[in-house]
Design an enzyme around this catalytic site. Structure first.
Site, PDB file in Angstrom:
ATOM      1  N   CYS A   1       0.814  -1.208   0.000  1.00  0.00           N
ATOM      2  CA  CYS A   1       0.000   0.000   0.000  1.00  0.00           C
ATOM      3  C   CYS A   1       0.857   1.271   0.000  1.00  0.00           C
ATOM      4  O   CYS A   1       1.370   1.649  -1.047  1.00  0.00           O
ATOM      5  CB  CYS A   1      -1.011  -0.044   1.137  1.00  0.00           C
ATOM      6  SG  CYS A   1      -2.439   0.982   0.767  1.00  0.00           S
TER       7      CYS A   1
ATOM      8  N   HIS B   1      -3.603  -4.981   0.275  1.00  0.00           N
ATOM      9  CA  HIS B   1      -2.968  -5.560   1.476  1.00  0.00           C
ATOM     10  C   HIS B   1      -3.137  -7.075   1.450  1.00  0.00           C
ATOM     11  O   HIS B   1      -4.108  -7.591   2.032  1.00  0.00           O
ATOM     12  CB  HIS B   1      -3.639  -5.022   2.737  1.00  0.00           C
ATOM     13  CG  HIS B   1      -3.421  -3.573   2.991  1.00  0.00           C
ATOM     14  ND1 HIS B   1      -2.369  -3.102   3.735  1.00  0.00           N
ATOM     15  CD2 HIS B   1      -4.119  -2.481   2.591  1.00  0.00           C
ATOM     16  CE1 HIS B   1      -2.431  -1.779   3.802  1.00  0.00           C
ATOM     17  NE2 HIS B   1      -3.486  -1.389   3.106  1.00  0.00           N
TER      18      HIS B   1
ATOM     19  N   GLU C   1      -1.828  -9.277   3.121  1.00  0.00           N
ATOM     20  CA  GLU C   1      -1.741  -9.889   4.460  1.00  0.00           C
ATOM     21  C   GLU C   1      -3.116 -10.198   5.052  1.00  0.00           C
ATOM     22  O   GLU C   1      -3.252 -11.107   5.869  1.00  0.00           O
ATOM     23  CB  GLU C   1      -0.943  -9.003   5.431  1.00  0.00           C
ATOM     24  CG  GLU C   1      -1.449  -7.584   5.639  1.00  0.00           C
ATOM     25  CD  GLU C   1      -0.925  -6.593   4.612  1.00  0.00           C
ATOM     26  OE1 GLU C   1      -0.368  -7.053   3.591  1.00  0.00           O
ATOM     27  OE2 GLU C   1      -1.066  -5.382   4.822  1.00  0.00           O
TER      28      GLU C   1
END
Ligand code: GLN
Length: 526
Positions: free
Chosen positions: A376, A498, A500
Site C-alpha cells: 500500500c 494488502h 496480508e
C-alpha cells in the site's frame, strides 16, 4: 445455533481474542462450522478512524469494513471470511436505535438502554450468527467475544444482553467462558484472588462462568484450579490453564490438552468427534532455515502490523523458514544498518512522517538487489523512489505529502469525500494480472481478489514514463495500478492492496511466500 460467549476479567490485553479463536479452532478441528462476533464497547462506529498506535491494527474485511484486529485472528484461526455485522460496537448499536427513534418506530415510547439498546444488541448478535457462509450454509456454533473487562461501564448493556439471551436459549445452546488473569506473587506463587473478584463482578450482573480460562505465565496446577473451582462454583475440569505459548497458533493445542473440548462438548451437548490433527501438525513443523527481515515503519508498536507479522509467519512455516523481524524506526535508522537484513518490507501507513527514511530503504533494496516487498503506502513510495531516482523527477512525491510532482495522486472519486469514516477505497477489488510477470508467477492465475484501504493511487499521467524506464505494473484494476515489479531484480514487488489480510496459516499469501523465498535465496544473515 450454539452460542459461546467469552468475557474477560481483571484487565484487558489478556489474549481473550486468541483464546476465543482457539476454542473455535478446537471445534472446527472436530468438523463443526464456527463463526465469530466481536463486540467492542467503544462509541466509535468502527475502528477505521482509530489510531493504530493506541488500538492496534485496523483490520479490513472483504466487504470493506474496517474492524478490530481480533476479527483478523478469527479469520486466520477459523479460515473464514467475516463481514461488517461480525463487529458490533456501541456506536453502531446506538446509531441504529436513534435512527429508528427519529423515524418514529418507537412512537409514544420512552427509548431506554433496557429494553431498546439491549434488544438491538441481541438482534445484532443473532443476525451475525445466522449469516450464511458463501456455500449457503450456516454456522453450528457462534463465538461472541465481549471486548473490555467485566465491570467496565461501557460493557454493561452488552453483558445485560448476554444475560437476557441465556434466558431465551435452550440449556445446551449456551456457554460462558470467562478469561481471567492468574498472576504470580513475589514468591512465585500463583494467586487466585483477582479471578475470584472478577467472577464476583460477573455474578453481580447475573452471569455465571461455565468455564474459566486462566491466563498465566506458567501452567496453573491442580491446587490452584481446586481453589478457583471452589470459589467460583464450577467443576475443576472446567478450570482451564492457558499459559503463554511460544506461538499463538499453538494455543488450541495447549487448551486441547487441558481437556476443554470435553467440557465444552458436555455443556453444549455436542457429540464426541475425532479431531483432525492437521492444524497441530502445521503449527509445530520444525524450521530448518532462518531469515531476518527489516520492517521500516514510524510506529514502534508491533500490534499495528499484526497481519503482516502473521503473513510472514504463514509463509515462513510453509517454507520451513523462521522469519525474524527487525523493526527499524523510519526516522532514526542508519543507512548502513540496511545491509544486515535478508529482505526489506515497507508496510502501509498514512501521513508524511517517516516517508523519506522509507524511500531511502527502498532505494537501497533496489540498488543492492535486496528482496523488497511494499504494501500500500510501500507500493506508493516505491513508485515515488523510482520516479525520483530513475525517471529524473527530483520532486516526485504523493499528493498526500504536499507540494511536488504528484506521481501518486488522490483517487478521483475521493475528491468529493468530506467525511473520514469508512470512505476510503476499501475491501475486495479484482486485479487482472499481466502474463509473463512475477505477479503471474506468484499468484498463478489471471485474476485475483484482494483487500484494499487507500485514498491515493499511481497518477495515470506518469505511468508511461515510469514504464519506459523499466518499472512494470503487473496487475491492474481497470486503469488503476495494483502491483509493481522490477524485472532483473531478484525480488522487487509491491502491491496497492494488502495481501496480508487474506493470508492464513493453511494458505499463505503468494506475495509473502515469494518474498520469504527470495530472502532465503539471498540470505546474508546467520
Ligand atoms: N496513505 C496511503 C493512501 O491513503 C496509503 C494507505 C495505506 O497504506 N493503507 O492511499
Amino acid at each position: 445455533m450454539k452460542y459461546i460467549f467469552v468475557t474477560g476479567g481483571v484487565m484487558s490485553g489478556l489474549g481473550k481474542g486468541i483464546t476465543a479463536a482457539s476454542v473455535g479452532r478446537i471445534l472446527k478441528n472436530r468438523g463443526y462450522r464456527v463463526t465469530a462476533v466481536k463486540i467492542d464497547p467503544y462509541l466509535n462506529i468502527d475502528a477505521g478512524t482509530m489510531n493504530p498506535a493506541q488500538h492496534g491494527e485496523v483490520f479490513v474485511l472483504k466487504d470493506g469494513s474496517e474492524v478490530d484486529l481480533d476479527l483478523g485472528n478469527y479469520e486466520r484461526f477459523l479460515d473464514i471470511e467475516l463481514t461488517a455485522s461480525h463487529n458490533i460496537t456501541t456506536g453502531k448499536v446506538y446509531r441504529t436505535v436513534i435512527d429508528k427513534e427519529r423515524r418514529g418506530d418507537f412512537l409514544g415510547e420512552t427509548v431506554q438502554i433496557i429494553p431498546h439498546i439491549t434488544d438491538q444488541i441481541k438482534a445484532c448478535i443473532q443476525q451475525a450468527a445466522e449469516e450464511e457462509f458463501p456455500d449457503g450454509l450456516k454456522a453450528d456454533v457462534c463465538l461472541v467475544e465481549v471486548g473490555g473487562t467485566v465491570g467496565d461501564i461501557e460493557s454493561m448493556p452488552f453483558l445485560e444482553a448476554v444475560r437476557q439471551m441465556r434466558g431465551g436459549l435452550p440449556e445446551h445452546d449456551y456457554v460462558l467462558i470467562h478469561v481471567t488473569l492468574v498472576p504470580e506473587d513475589a514468591m512465585g506463587d500463583l494467586k487466585t484472588k483477582p479471578t475470584q473478584h472478577s467472577v464476583k463482578a460477573l455474578r453481580e450482573l447475573g452471569l455465571h462462568a461455565d468455564i474459566i480460562v486462566c491466563r498465566s505465565e506458567r501452567v496453573v496446577g491442580a491446587n490452584t484450579k481446586r481453589k478457583i473451582s471452589a470459589f467460583c462454583d464450577l467443576p475443576i475440569s472446567a478450570v482451564i490453564s492457558a499459559a503463554t505459548a511460544a506461538d499463538t497458533y499453538e494455543v488450541p493445542m495447549e487448551m486441547e490438552k487441558e481437556g476443554i473440548a470435553d467440557v465444552l462438548s458436555s455443556i453444549l451437548g455436542l457429540e464426541k468427534k475425532e479431531t483432525d490433527p492437521s492444524w497441530y501438525r502445521l503449527v509445530t513443523k520444525e524450521y530448518t532455515n532462518r531469515v531476518t527481515v527489516a520492517i521500516v515503519s514510524k510506529y514502534g508498536i508491533e500490534d499495528v502490523y499484526i497481519s503482516i507479522k502473521e503473513a510472514l509467519k504463514h509463509a515462513g512455516r510453509a517454507l520451513s523458514t523462521e522469519v525474524k523481524i527487525a523493526w527499524l524506526d523510519a526516522e532514526r535508522y542508519e543507512r548502513c544498518q540496511l545491509k544486515d537484513y535478508d529482505g526489506i518490507l515497507i508496510p502501509g501507513g498514512f501521513g508524511k512522517r517517516g516517508i523519506e527514511g522509507k524511500i531511502e530503504a527502498i532505494k537501497f533494496a533496489r540498488e543492492n538487489n535486496v528482496p523488497f516487498l511494499g504494501l500500500c503506502l510501500g507500493f506508493q513510495l516505491a513508485t515515488v523512489e523510482f520516479a525520483r531516482n530513475r525517471c529524473g523527477i527530483a520532486d516526485a512525491t504523493s499528493e498526500e505529502f504536499g507540494e511536488g510532482s504528484h506521481v501518486i495522486a488522490l483517487l478521483p472519486e475521493q475528491e468529493s469525500v468530506t467525511e473520514l469514516g469508512g470512505t476510503m477505497r476499501l475491501g475486495d477489488y479484482t486485479s487482472d494480472i499481466r502474463d509473463g510477470t512475477l505477479a503471474m508467477k506468484l499468484f498463478g492465475q489471471n485474476q485475483i481478489v484482494e483487500r484494499h484501504r487507500h485514498r491515493y493511487e499511481v497518477n495515470p499521467r506518469y505511468i508511461e514514463k515510469l514504464e519506459k524506464e523499466g518499472l512494470v505494473f503487473s496487475a491492474t484494476n481497470k486503469n488503476r495500478m495494483e502491483c509493481l515489479e522490477l524485472p532483473g531484480h531478484p525480488f522487487f514487488f509491491a502491491t496497492q492492496f494488502h495481501p496480508e489480510f487474506k493470508s492464513r496459516p493453511t494458505r499463505p499469501s503468494p506475495p509473502y511466500l515469494g518474498f520469504v523465498e527470495a530472502c532465503r535465496a539471498n540470505k546474508r544473515t546467520t
